[in-house]
Design an enzyme around this catalytic site. Sequence first.
Site, PDB file in Angstrom:
ATOM      1  N   HIS A 235       0.836  -1.177  -0.109  1.00 61.25           N
ATOM      2  CA  HIS A 235      -0.094  -0.103   0.022  1.00 61.25           C
ATOM      3  C   HIS A 235       0.745   1.195  -0.010  1.00 61.25           C
ATOM      4  CE1 HIS A 235      -3.723  -2.286   1.682  1.00 61.25           C
ATOM      5  NE2 HIS A 235      -3.323  -2.791   0.617  1.00 61.25           N
TER       6      HIS A 235
ATOM      7  N   GLU B 109       0.793   3.947   1.818  1.00 60.01           N
ATOM      8  CA  GLU B 109       1.496   4.340   3.088  1.00 60.01           C
ATOM      9  C   GLU B 109       2.595   3.563   3.613  1.00 60.01           C
ATOM     10  OE1 GLU B 109      -3.170   4.714   3.573  1.00 60.01           O
ATOM     11  OE2 GLU B 109      -1.771   3.614   2.294  1.00 60.01           O
TER      12      GLU B 109
ATOM     13  N   CYS C 282      -2.036  -0.611   7.261  1.00 57.05           N
ATOM     14  CA  CYS C 282      -1.097   0.635   7.278  1.00 57.05           C
ATOM     15  C   CYS C 282      -1.442   1.420   8.730  1.00 57.05           C
ATOM     16  CB  CYS C 282      -1.549   1.376   5.970  1.00 57.05           C
ATOM     17  SG  CYS C 282      -0.799   0.688   4.425  1.00 57.05           S
TER      18      CYS C 282
END
Length: 329
Positions: free
Chosen positions: A261, A263, A292
Site C-alpha cells: 500500500h 502508506e 497501514c
Amino acid sequence: MRIGVAGLNAAGKTEVVKFLERRSFYACSLSDIIREGLAQDGIEPTRENMIARGNELRENSGPGVLAERLGAQLLPDRNHVIDSIRHPAEVESLRRSADLLLLWIDARAEVRFARSQERGRLGDGTTFEEFQALQERELASTDPAAQQLLAVRDLADDVVDNSGDLQSLHTRLEEILSIKLFFRDRPTWDEYFISIARVVASRSNCIKRKVGALLVSDRRIISTGYNGTPRGARNCNEGGCPRCAGAAEAGTRLDECLCSHAEENAITQAAYHGVSVRGATVYTTFSPCLMCTKMIINSGIAEVVYDATFPLSDVSIALLQESGVKIRQ
C-alpha cells in the site's frame, strides 16, 4: 495570474501588454487564433478580414471559441496577459478555467483617433468620422457572433483611463497590480501536500486503485509512496498480482494480493534510507487500511490527513483515535 486586456481601438492595449511583459507575463492574444487561420488560407490579416473571420468562427463554433482554443494552450505555471478579448463569452470561458483580472483600457475618442493616425495601421479609417463608424460596429450588435465590446466592458474588474501620457498609464497599472494581484489566495499546506499525493498516486502500477502517500515533517517532504507490487517483482499492471489480475470483488481474496500500500511504501522507503518518521504527518489520497494504520501508529507518525474515505476504514479510524494519532479529512 491571468490578466485580460480589452478596450476600444487605439486605447493603448498594446502598451498595457508591453508593461506586463516586462514584469514576466507571457503575452498571448485571441487574435492570434484568427491570424493563424487566415495565414493558412493565404488571406491578408487586415482589420476587416480579422473581424469577419472572428465573427465566422464564433458563429460556427460558439461565441467563446477563441478563448477556449487559447485557454487550452496556456500553461498553469506562468503568468499570462491575454489581449483582444471582444466578446462576453470569451470572458466567461477564460474565467471558467482560472482566475482572470479583466482590465478595460479607455481613452477619449480624439486621443484614440490621433494615436491611430500616428501608427498608420491599415483599416483604422483616415477621418474621425470613419474611425467612429468602425468603432460603432464593434461596440454592440444584434448578431450574437459579432463583437460585443460594451458587454465586455461591463464585465471588467477595473477601468484604466489612458488619455494621458505613458508614465500616467504605468503608475495606474502599478497601483492595480499591487492591490489586486499580490494578495491573491494560494493553496493551504493541506491542499498543497494532498495535490502532490495525487501526483504520486499517478505512478501506481496497481490496476485496482491508484493511491499516493507522502510523509511530511516541518512542512518538508521526507518520503513518498504509491501502491503496487514490491521492488523487483513484476508490476501489477503486467499481471504481477493474481488478485488484481483476477478481477476480485472488493474485500475478497485479500490473501492473494501482492501489492504494497501507499502508506506502507512511504514508511518503508523512509526506513530504507534511514530517515526518521517520528512525529511526521502522512498525507494520503485514501484513508489508511487496518494494516497501514498499525504501521502508522507503531512508527510514531503523529497525524494522518486523507482525501477520500477508504471503504473499509471504520476500524482503522477508531484505532488511530484510540492511539492518539490525529486524523483529518
